[in-house]
Motif scaffolding. Structure first.
Motif, PDB file in Angstrom:
ATOM      1  N   GLU A 100       5.427  -0.711   1.682  1.00 27.91           N
ATOM      2  CA  GLU A 100       5.620   0.046   0.597  1.00 27.91           C
ATOM      3  C   GLU A 100       7.057  -0.171  -0.261  1.00 27.91           C
ATOM      4  O   GLU A 100       7.962  -0.508   0.221  1.00 27.91           O
ATOM      5  CB  GLU A 100       6.057   1.684   1.271  1.00 27.91           C
ATOM      6  CG  GLU A 100       4.834   2.564   1.195  1.00 27.91           C
ATOM      7  CD  GLU A 100       5.138   3.736   1.828  1.00 27.91           C
ATOM      8  OE1 GLU A 100       4.635   4.167   2.982  1.00 27.91           O
ATOM      9  OE2 GLU A 100       6.403   4.446   1.573  1.00 27.91           O
TER      10      GLU A 100
ATOM     11  N   THR B 162       0.847  -1.247  -0.027  1.00 27.25           N
ATOM     12  CA  THR B 162      -0.050   0.067  -0.012  1.00 27.25           C
ATOM     13  C   THR B 162       0.793   1.347   0.058  1.00 27.25           C
ATOM     14  O   THR B 162       2.181   1.272  -0.195  1.00 27.25           O
ATOM     15  CB  THR B 162      -0.879  -0.096   1.216  1.00 27.25           C
ATOM     16  OG1 THR B 162      -1.786   1.105   1.117  1.00 27.25           O
ATOM     17  CG2 THR B 162      -0.102  -0.038   2.395  1.00 27.25           C
ATOM     18  N   GLU B 163       0.342   2.151   0.195  1.00 31.85           N
ATOM     19  CA  GLU B 163       1.131   3.535   0.450  1.00 31.85           C
ATOM     20  C   GLU B 163       0.700   4.293   1.545  1.00 31.85           C
ATOM     21  O   GLU B 163      -0.256   3.923   2.414  1.00 31.85           O
ATOM     22  CB  GLU B 163       0.766   4.472  -0.526  1.00 31.85           C
ATOM     23  CG  GLU B 163       1.400   4.260  -2.303  1.00 31.85           C
ATOM     24  CD  GLU B 163       0.727   4.933  -3.401  1.00 31.85           C
ATOM     25  OE1 GLU B 163      -0.123   5.906  -3.039  1.00 31.85           O
ATOM     26  OE2 GLU B 163       0.939   4.718  -4.476  1.00 31.85           O
ATOM     27  N   GLY B 164       1.750   5.189   1.960  1.00 30.70           N
ATOM     28  CA  GLY B 164       1.548   6.047   3.185  1.00 30.70           C
ATOM     29  C   GLY B 164       1.437   5.092   4.634  1.00 30.70           C
ATOM     30  O   GLY B 164       0.753   5.361   5.661  1.00 30.70           O
TER      31      GLY B 164
ATOM     32  N   ASP C  83       3.607   5.142   7.051  1.00 33.63           N
ATOM     33  CA  ASP C  83       3.859   5.716   8.234  1.00 33.63           C
ATOM     34  C   ASP C  83       2.616   6.399   8.910  1.00 33.63           C
ATOM     35  O   ASP C  83       2.497   6.534  10.264  1.00 33.63           O
ATOM     36  CB  ASP C  83       4.732   7.047   7.801  1.00 33.63           C
ATOM     37  CG  ASP C  83       6.034   6.521   7.444  1.00 33.63           C
ATOM     38  OD1 ASP C  83       6.238   5.193   7.961  1.00 33.63           O
ATOM     39  OD2 ASP C  83       6.870   7.123   6.871  1.00 33.63           O
ATOM     40  N   ALA C  84       1.658   6.631   8.085  1.00 33.12           N
ATOM     41  CA  ALA C  84       0.353   7.385   8.685  1.00 33.12           C
ATOM     42  C   ALA C  84      -0.730   6.249   9.314  1.00 33.12           C
ATOM     43  O   ALA C  84      -1.760   6.748   9.837  1.00 33.12           O
ATOM     44  CB  ALA C  84      -0.205   8.471   7.573  1.00 33.12           C
ATOM     45  N   LEU C  85      -0.519   5.247   8.767  1.00 36.27           N
ATOM     46  CA  LEU C  85      -1.497   4.143   9.452  1.00 36.27           C
ATOM     47  C   LEU C  85      -1.905   4.102  10.709  1.00 36.27           C
ATOM     48  O   LEU C  85      -0.640   3.957  11.487  1.00 36.27           O
ATOM     49  CB  LEU C  85      -1.158   2.788   8.799  1.00 36.27           C
ATOM     50  CG  LEU C  85      -1.134   2.445   7.385  1.00 36.27           C
ATOM     51  CD1 LEU C  85      -0.786   1.097   6.796  1.00 36.27           C
ATOM     52  CD2 LEU C  85      -2.605   2.673   6.691  1.00 36.27           C
TER      53      LEU C  85
END
Ligand SMILES: N[C@@H](CCC[C@H](N)C(=O)O)C(=O)O
Length: 281
Positions: free
Chosen positions: A199, A168-170, A172-174
Motif C-alpha cells: 500500500e 493494492t489496497e487493504g 491488512d485484511a488479505l
C-alpha cells in the motif's frame, strides 16, 4: 550430533544462524526442515549458515523453512554482519559477504560495542523474469493476473531472488494463508516466487506484507522491501534517490533506489539467544 546455534532476527524475520566457518557437517537443506517448524522445534523462518569465503570476509547460505535454498536474504545478511562483528570474527565496520547472488558490502552501525543496524549495498534491481514488457521511456506496464477469483496487477522484480510486487489496497485484511500459495506457484515463475502486497502511504512511505517462497508469510523480507521500492519507482508511485520507509509487520526498513535501480537497504539486526540443538539425523 550437537549443533550450536544463535537465534537472530531482522524486523522479526527470524533465522537460526550456524557458524560453519570450519565446515558444515550436516545437510543444510534437511537441517532447515528439522529446526525451522514452530511449536515442534527451535522455530524460525529458516536456517542461515555462515561459511568461509575465498572472495569476501564470509559467505552466507540461507535455507527457507521448507529446506529450499534462497539466493539472497536482506534481513539475514544484516544479522550475519552483526554475528561476525559482535563475536570478534571480523571487527571491521565495513565488511563484504559472498552470497549466491554476488558479493554485498555492509556498513555496520555500532552502538556500545555491538552492531545495532546495518546498511547493505544490495546491488541492482532488474525487472525479470520478463513477465511484463518494459520500455525505459514509459512506466512499467503492469501485468494483470487472475488469482483467487480476483484480478491483480503485478510487477516482476529480481533482487537476485524473484519477487512479484502487487500494489493494492487493504493489505491488512488479505488472507495470505489462503491466497499466498496460489501466488507462490503461479506458472509465470517456474522457480516459485516471493510475493509482496504493497500500500503506498505517500511518496516516502509504503506498507508491505509478504508471502515468501519456501517459508510462507514472514514478518519482513529485506529483498522484498528493496524489490517493492524498485517496482514502485519504476511505476511512478515513488521517487528515485529518496529514502523510503517500508513498514512491515515486524518493523521498518529504509530503502533507497537510485536512478539506475541500484538499491541500498538499512535496518536493524538483533540477537535473541544462543542454544545447542540435539540433531538426530
Ligand atoms: N526473507 C528474505 C528472503 C529469503 C529468501 C526467499 N524466501 C527466497 O526463497 O527467495 C529477505 O529478507 O530477503
Amino acid at each position: 550430533m550437537q549443533i550450536k546455534f544463535t537465534k537472530m532476527h531482522g524486523c522479526a524475520n527470524d533465522y537460526i544462524y550456524i557458524n560453519c566457518l570450519d565446515g558444515m557437517p550436516f545437510d543444510p537443506n534437511e537441517l532447515a526442515k528439522v529446526m525451522s517448524p514452530r511449536h515442534f522445534s527451535v522455530g524460525a523462518d529458516g536456517v542461515v549458515c555462515i561459511c568461509a569465503s575465498d572472495v569476501a570476509d564470509a559467505k552466507m547460505r540461507m535455507f527457507n523453512l521448507d529446506g529450499s535454498e534462497g539466493k539472497m536474504c536482506g534481513n539475514a545478511i544484516r544479522c550475519v554482519g552483526k554475528y561476525l562483528y559482535d563475536n570478534g570474527i571480523c571487527q571491521k565496520e565495513e565488511i563484504t559477504i559472498e552470497t549466491l547472488s554476488g558479493i554485498k558490502t555492509l556498513a555496520l552501525h555500532v552502538e556500545d560495542g555491538a552492531v545495532a543496524s546495518v546498511t547493505v549495498q544490495m546491488g541492482q534491481a532488474t525487472f525479470e523474469p520478463k513477465l511484463i514488457p518494459i520500455d525505459d521511456t514509459e512506466p512499467a506496464i503492469l501485468k494483470e493476473i487472475e488469482v483467487a477469483g480476483k484480478t491483480w496487477k503485478t510487477t516482476a522484480v529480481s533482487m537476485g531472488n524473484p519477487h512479484s510486487v502487487i500494489v493494492t489496497e487493504g493489505i491488512d485484511a488479505l488472507d495470505l494463508e489462503k491466497i499466498g500459495p496460489e501466488f507462490e506457484n503461479l506458472p509465470y515463475f517456474p522457480e516459485r516466487v516471493n510475493t509482496e502486497f504493497i500500500e503506498v502511504v505517500d511518496r516516502r512511505h509504503i506498507k508491505m506484507r509478504v508471502w515468501e517462497r519456501g517459508s510462507g508469510e514472514t514478518y519482513a523480507c529485506g529483498t522484498g522491501a528493496c524489490g517493492s521500492v524498485a517496482a514502485c519507482v519504476k511505476n511512478g508511485f515513488l521517487d528515485a534517490n529518496e529514502q523510503v520507509a517500508v513498514d512491515l509487520i515486524g518493523g521498518t526498513l529504509y530503502i533507497k533506489c537510485c536512478d539506475n535501480f541500484d538499491i541500498e537497504m538499512t535496518g536493524p539486526a538483533k540477537k535473541v539467544y544462543e542454544g545447542i540443538f540435539e540433531y538426530e539425523n
